[in-house]
Design an enzyme around this catalytic site. Structure first.
Site, PDB file in Angstrom:
ATOM      1  N   ASP A  71      38.102  29.636  45.138  1.00  0.00           N
ATOM      2  CA  ASP A  71      38.349  28.189  45.138  1.00  0.00           C
ATOM      3  C   ASP A  71      38.248  27.632  46.545  1.00  0.00           C
ATOM      4  O   ASP A  71      39.141  27.794  47.372  1.00  0.00           O
ATOM      5  CB  ASP A  71      39.737  27.909  44.545  1.00  0.00           C
ATOM      6  CG  ASP A  71      40.060  26.411  44.480  1.00  0.00           C
ATOM      7  OD1 ASP A  71      39.257  25.599  44.983  1.00  0.00           O
ATOM      8  OD2 ASP A  71      41.111  26.061  43.924  1.00  0.00           O
ATOM      9  N   GLU A  73      46.567  27.180  40.975  1.00  0.00           N
ATOM     10  CA  GLU A  73      45.214  26.692  40.716  1.00  0.00           C
ATOM     11  C   GLU A  73      44.279  27.774  40.171  1.00  0.00           C
ATOM     12  O   GLU A  73      43.552  27.524  39.209  1.00  0.00           O
ATOM     13  CB  GLU A  73      44.643  26.036  41.979  1.00  0.00           C
ATOM     14  CG  GLU A  73      45.283  24.686  42.227  1.00  0.00           C
ATOM     15  CD  GLU A  73      45.126  24.175  43.646  1.00  0.00           C
ATOM     16  OE1 GLU A  73      44.336  24.750  44.406  1.00  0.00           O
ATOM     17  OE2 GLU A  73      45.812  23.196  43.989  1.00  0.00           O
ATOM     18  N   LYS A  99      48.281  17.119  51.244  1.00  0.00           N
ATOM     19  CA  LYS A  99      48.548  18.423  50.641  1.00  0.00           C
ATOM     20  C   LYS A  99      48.677  19.526  51.694  1.00  0.00           C
ATOM     21  O   LYS A  99      49.318  20.541  51.462  1.00  0.00           O
ATOM     22  CB  LYS A  99      47.399  18.744  49.686  1.00  0.00           C
ATOM     23  CG  LYS A  99      47.628  19.951  48.817  1.00  0.00           C
ATOM     24  CD  LYS A  99      46.480  20.103  47.837  1.00  0.00           C
ATOM     25  CE  LYS A  99      46.603  21.370  47.034  1.00  0.00           C
ATOM     26  NZ  LYS A  99      45.495  21.488  46.066  1.00  0.00           N
TER      27      LYS A  99
HETATM   28  P1  ADP Z   1      40.531  19.607  46.726  1.00  0.00           P
HETATM   29  O1  ADP Z   1      40.749  20.485  45.556  1.00  0.00           O
HETATM   30  O2  ADP Z   1      41.036  20.208  47.990  1.00  0.00           O
HETATM   31  O3  ADP Z   1      40.959  18.200  46.522  1.00  0.00           O
HETATM   32  P2  ADP Z   1      37.794  19.345  45.995  1.00  0.00           P
HETATM   33  O4  ADP Z   1      37.661  20.504  45.101  1.00  0.00           O
HETATM   34  O5  ADP Z   1      37.793  17.977  45.416  1.00  0.00           O
HETATM   35  O6  ADP Z   1      38.992  19.527  46.989  1.00  0.00           O
HETATM   36  O7  ADP Z   1      36.627  19.477  47.068  1.00  0.00           O
HETATM   37  C1  ADP Z   1      36.444  18.509  48.027  1.00  0.00           C
HETATM   38  C2  ADP Z   1      35.495  19.033  49.053  1.00  0.00           C
HETATM   39  O8  ADP Z   1      34.275  19.386  48.436  1.00  0.00           O
HETATM   40  C3  ADP Z   1      35.189  17.997  50.108  1.00  0.00           C
HETATM   41  O9  ADP Z   1      35.253  18.592  51.379  1.00  0.00           O
HETATM   42  C4  ADP Z   1      33.776  17.595  49.780  1.00  0.00           C
HETATM   43  O10 ADP Z   1      33.060  17.203  50.920  1.00  0.00           O
HETATM   44  C5  ADP Z   1      33.219  18.854  49.191  1.00  0.00           C
HETATM   45  N1  ADP Z   1      32.081  18.619  48.309  1.00  0.00           N
HETATM   46  C6  ADP Z   1      32.042  17.834  47.218  1.00  0.00           C
HETATM   47  N2  ADP Z   1      30.819  17.850  46.669  1.00  0.00           N
HETATM   48  C7  ADP Z   1      30.064  18.669  47.446  1.00  0.00           C
HETATM   49  C8  ADP Z   1      28.695  19.094  47.426  1.00  0.00           C
HETATM   50  N3  ADP Z   1      27.853  18.663  46.486  1.00  0.00           N
HETATM   51  N4  ADP Z   1      28.286  19.936  48.394  1.00  0.00           N
HETATM   52  C9  ADP Z   1      29.128  20.361  49.344  1.00  0.00           C
HETATM   53  N5  ADP Z   1      30.401  20.002  49.411  1.00  0.00           N
HETATM   54  C10 ADP Z   1      30.872  19.162  48.492  1.00  0.00           C
HETATM   55 MG    MG Z   2      41.181  21.871  44.286  1.00  0.00          MG
END
Ligand code: ADP
Ligand code: MG
Length: 753
Positions: free
Chosen positions: A381, A359, A258
């Site tokens: 976000d 988003e 992405k």
């Molecule tokens: P994207 O929308 O970019 O795909 P996400 O919203 O799925 O990303 O977020 C993924 C990120 O969130 C990753 O870097 C992951 O390590 C982090 N993440 C997920 N759960 C936690 C948590 N409990 N604490 C801190 N960071 C987290």
């Molecule tokens: Mg996202």
């Protein structure tokens, strides 16, 4: 890869009765002339003749049986697949079959213990560990009775004929089975799903009985990792299977697509990523960034298409119906090319995009849909790779983005990076040797850093333990360290501060203060970190809302919009242009035509006059970004005007119309003002960003220099450009789309540069 086998049995009872011979507790023999190589990981589905799934699970190919027509009875070709995962219903069915077989006294359990599936002739399967690139399947739960052998060839032949009839259904394929051309959508599906195409994870949601929910996969996950890999057997793997090889095969595993999609290769940002990512990023078609998987150069559109295809499969399996329509979300900060690239990826995956949705707007929909709120909210976000802040004004069913900003290079991976640096420092301190120059070791470190980070959102301390990272004098050395929440807070605090700087900027752009915000919505996985909550609360002077789920809000909002498209109570979305659009001037400067934060749809006129006698052509390079320097803006393409009536210089005037649709897709029209005639206006990104910039710096593009804005009558209503799709640009000729010309320019492969 996905393997669907349609059997000739109409009912489960018939299946149990007649197919049992091919089943053991450990696996299944599948007759096929096209067995997959030993070690191939499969997502397996055995279906009844009517198409209903009977057995679903995952497996790994353990042995291959060649055809042997001289054997008695004849030996059919096929492969033995060892189960690595079965859902409960499938396991129960397998159990029934095995019991039946035992009652009949067929294939008594004489061979190796589960889970190794043995050869049909009773010789043990090779015990060699699967090759390094294939993670060993988790060992099946021990069963109290020894697993029976696979059926002997004779028994296999007793079964009614079946074969693997459909291998990962789908698009036209290159050697690796990559989607190569858009899959035509024959009949629009009833269902429209909402898809959050994330940097780290993607997921789909749908509205049922008025409520949106995230569609679970059969394996029970709510999200599909946005990862595509090439395994050691030269097969494309997507999602969880790809994530499983991230550590062992980092060079052939593409994550973070992405961040790259829709970007030109020769930009500083792409070069920065290239230096950091373990897989090869190379120049692709049209100067776009692409990746290398094995022998092939793969576009980011293709990578994203595979992820979207996986999400689509999850949705289809859940809904048990065809799905070919979707609302897909992108960061508000995505420029025009990036949006167009996502559309193209969707087309490759056989999805018709009903709407590209920002988003933050999606998150706001998840928060406010149907609640008739009158509020100003800020969506914060913080995902895996990007940060976005957007202010929205909600009134009833109107969702208006009033200001947006972000950083396409600020997300969870940067937090991980800080922790990795810390772990590297600990390593050097403790071992006194440099960290091994080894991708696998580094990948393990990155993985451990992320785990620690997530764990530290819940607790105060977390032990990191990485054995066998390197060898010293023949002895393995490990990294053992205890990280504390305090420690990582200090490391990542500057990153959180950067997000707040963006928030400040976004507010300031509209003359707003923190007090003007009624609610702050936190979305994105990284926003779960307690430090983020604290800092956001302190900054805004109020705790953030708990009304939205950080991981699901975006997909849910997309589903709600999809739902509203087909219903009377539609919502009204008003977005703004995330980054200014301008044209290149000599000396490498850029003149803004449409300002950032202009509400969409928007249209602006730009006036040009010819600068040479008899001039019949014009060129304008179009850029997007806030900088006045072309080198710091994203190059969108070059606008070519042709077919001008020859005349003395300065006498031929052209009004160029830049029009941005509700989804930020740019269309361009041009009209020669003396005669009112439409002239050809073609946006093409073929030239390549660097070439376009060079030309400007070398004093080219003088056409634009003498161009001026304003003082030209706006074109009449007949001047609406047709949307030419993929390239995001459009052409217009007296109101008629020049589809053929467009295709000629975009459909052809560009010459090598
Ligand atoms: P994207 O929308 O970019 O795909 P996400 O919203 O799925 O990303 O977020 C993924 C990120 O969130 C990753 O870097 C992951 O390590 C982090 N993440 C997920 N759960 C936690 C948590 N409990 N604490 C801190 N960071 C987290
Ligand atoms: Mg996202």
């Amino acid at each position: 890869m996905g393997l669907a086998v349609r059997l000739s049995y109409g009912t489960l009872d018939e299946l149990v009765e007649r197919f049992a011979v091919n089943i053991s507790r450990g696996g299944v023999f599948i007759r096929t002339r096209d067995p997959k190589p030993v070690g191939t990981l499969l997502v397996l589905e055995l279906r009844l003749s009517g198409g209903e799934a009977a057995i679903r699970g995952e497996g790994v190919v353990r042995w291959i049986q060649a055809e042997d027509p001289t054997a008695h009875p004849r030996r059919a070709p096929g492969m033995g697949v060892q189960f690595t995962k079965l859902d409960d219903a499938s396991r129960a069915l397998v159990e029934r079959m095995v019991e039946l077989k035992e009652r009949r006294g067929v294939a008594p359990g004489v061979v190796a213990p589960a889970p190794i599936a043995d050869r049909p002739d009773g010789t043990p399967a090779p015990t060699r560990a699967p090759s390094a690139a294939i993670p060993a399947p988790p060992r099946a739960a021990a069963t109290p009775t020894p697993a029976p052998a696979f059926p002997s060839p004779a028994q296999a032949d007793l079964a009614a004929p079946h074969r693997a009839e459909q291998l990962l259904a789908g698009p036209a394929r290159l050697d690796l089975g990559l989607p190569a051309s858009p899959r035509p959508v024959a009949r629009p599906s009833r269902a429209i799903i909402g898809i959050d195409l994330g940097t780290s994870n993607s997921c789909a949601a749908i509205v049922k009985d008025g409520r949106p929910y995230v569609i679970p996969s059969r394996e029970g996950h709510n999200t599909v990792p946005s990862i595509v890999g090439l395994n050691a057997r030269h097969r494309i793997v997507v999602g969880h299977l790809a994530k499983a090889q991230l550590l062992t095969n980092p060079k052939a595993t593409v994550s973070g697509a992405k961040r790259l999609i829709g970007r030109a290769y020769d930009t500083p940002l792409v070069q920065e990523i290239r230096a950091k990512y373990p897989y090869a990023i190379v120049p692709g078609e049209d100067g776009a960034a692409a990746v290398r998987l094995g022998p092939e150069t793969v576009s980011l559109e293709q990578i994203s298409a595979l992820v979207l295809g996986e999400v689509r499969d999850v949705a289809q399996n859940h809904l048990r119906e065809e799905v070919n329509r979707a609302v897909i979300t992108v960061p508000a900060y995505y420029n025009e090319r990036q949006r167009a690239a996502v559309r193209e990826a969707a087309a490759l995956a056989g999805l018709r995009v009903e709407r590209i949705l920002n988003e933050p707007t999606a998150a706001a929909l998840a928060y406010a849909y149907g609640r008739h709120l009158n509020q100003r909210v800020l969506v914060y976000d913080l995902g895996g790779g990007t940060f976005d802040a957007s202010v929205l004004e909600l009134s009833d069913n109107v969702y208006e983005v009033v200001s947006t900003g972000g950083d396409t290079f600020l997300g969870g991976v940067d937090f991980d990076g800080q922790i990795v640096d810390r772990l590297l420092a600990i390593w050097e301190e403790r071992t006194g040797v440099p960290f091994p120059d080894d991708r696998v070791a580094l990948s393990r470190l990155v993985d451990a850093a992320e785990r620690a980070k997530c764990a530290l959102s819940e607790r105060a301390e977390f032990p990191v333990s990485l054995p066998y990272l390197a060898l010293r004098d023949g002895a393995p050395i490990a990294l053992e360290a205890v990280l504390t929440r305090e420690e990582i807070v200090a490391l990542v605090e500057p990153l959180v501060d950067r997000t707040l700087d963006v928030c400040r900027e976004v507010l300031l752009a509209k003359g707003l203060g923190t007090k003007d915000i009624d609610e702050v919505l936190l979305v994105g996985g990284q926003s779960r970190m307690p430090l983020v909550h604290q800092k956001v609360a302190a900054f805004f002077g109020r705790p953030p809302s708990h009304a939205v789920h950080p991981d699901e809000a975006v997909a849910l909002g997309a589903a709600l919009l999809a739902h509203s498209l087909g219903s009377a109570e539609g919502v009204v979305l008003i977005d703004v242009l995330p980054m200014s659009i301008g044209i290149g001037l000599p000396g490498g400067r850029v003149k803004t035509i449409i300002e950032r934060n202009t509400p969409l749809p928007a249209r602006k006129q730009y006036g040009l006059t010819t600068t040479r006698d008899g001039q019949t052509e014009f060129e304008l390079a179009v850029f997007q970004g806030e900088s006045g320097a072309a080198s710091e803006c994203e190059y969108l393409g070059t606008l070519r005007l042709g077919g001008l009536p020859p005349g003395p210089r300065g006498m031929v005037k052209i009004a160029v119309g830049f029009e941005l649709g509700a989804e930020c897709l740019l269309t361009v029209t041009a009209r020669e003002l003396n005669t009112g005639r439409e002239v050809q206006a073609v946006m093409s990104a073929r030239e390549g960003a660097e070439a376009a910039r060079r030309k400007l710096e070398q004093g080219g593009g003088a056409d634009a220099a003498r161009a001026q804005t304003g003082n030209f009558p706006a074109p009449g209503p007949g001047d609406v450009a047709a949307d030419a799709g993929a390239g995001g640009a459009a052409v217009s000729n007296g109101g008629r789309a020049l589809g053929g010309l467009f295709r000629k320019l975009f459909g052809r492969r560009p010459e090598a540069r």
